[in-house]
Design an enzyme around this catalytic site. Structure first.
Site, PDB file in Angstrom:
ATOM      1  N   ASP A   1       0.904  -1.084  -0.015  1.00 44.34           N
ATOM      2  CA  ASP A   1      -0.001   0.112  -0.174  1.00 44.34           C
ATOM      3  C   ASP A   1       0.626   1.406  -0.267  1.00 44.34           C
ATOM      4  OD1 ASP A   1      -2.699   1.344   0.342  1.00 44.34           O
ATOM      5  OD2 ASP A   1      -2.109   1.878   2.392  1.00 44.34           O
ATOM      6  N   MET A   2       1.704   1.830   0.299  1.00 45.54           N
ATOM      7  CA  MET A   2       3.119   2.853   0.480  1.00 45.54           C
ATOM      8  C   MET A   2       4.021   3.082  -0.328  1.00 45.54           C
ATOM      9  SD  MET A   2       3.048   2.529   4.703  1.00 45.54           S
ATOM     10  CE  MET A   2       3.529   4.285   4.922  1.00 45.54           C
TER      11      MET A   2
END
Length: 165
Positions: A134-135
């Site tokens: 996600d990051m």
């Protein structure tokens, strides 16, 4: 039951319906489990690795993934329907880069209880891997969560140690 004498643990044999495992007659022992997830980020993202972490506008990737993995391990019974709610005594998530430039996440969960903590360790490692995805997805979607597996478990009826290649 199969011819090996094994059966699925979360099926009530009287009615063949899903059921939580009854642990009331089990012995309380110290139980640990370590799970591992491996993430391949690729060169485009790995070039941002400095001082053992990747800094993004969302914050430090590995530090955030460690916190997310720990939080997830504590919430495993909220995510996996038939898991017993457990009060973990310890949960440690580590993140390292191996020689193949893969991100290696290890999650070790510990409890003194009547039931094991494999699912908590697996959940912690998995959510840490998902957090890294996600990051880092703003850089590239060519991220691969290569594998998640149980490395070892101790305590309870039997111990398990994966054969490492």
């Amino acid at each position: 039951m199969s011819d090996t004498g094994k059966s699925f643990s979360h099926i009530n044999p009287q009615n063949n319906q899903p059921a939580m495992v009854d642990v009331s007659d089990k012995q309380i022992t110290k139980r640990t489990a370590t799970a591992q997830s491996i993430v391949i980020l690729g060169d485009e993202i790995m070039q941002h690795l400095h001082d053992e972490d990747i800094q993004t506008k969302k914050g430090p990737v590995f530090q955030t993934a460690i916190i997310a993995g720990t939080m997830a391990a504590k919430k495993t019974s909220d995510l996996i329907p038939l898991c017993h709610p457990l009060s973990l005594e310890n949960c440690k998530v580590t993140i390292d880069v191996n020689d193949a430039q893969e991100i290696v996440i290890n999650c070790t969960a510990t409890i003194t209880s009547k039931t094991g903590v494999e699912m908590e360790a697996l959940t912690g490692a998995s959510v840490a891997a998902l957090t890294i995805y996600d990051m880092c997805k703003a850089f590239s979607h060519h991220i691969i969560i290569k594998e998640t597996k149980l490395i070892e478990k101790t305590g309870g009826k039997s111990d398990f140690f994966a054969k490492l290649s």
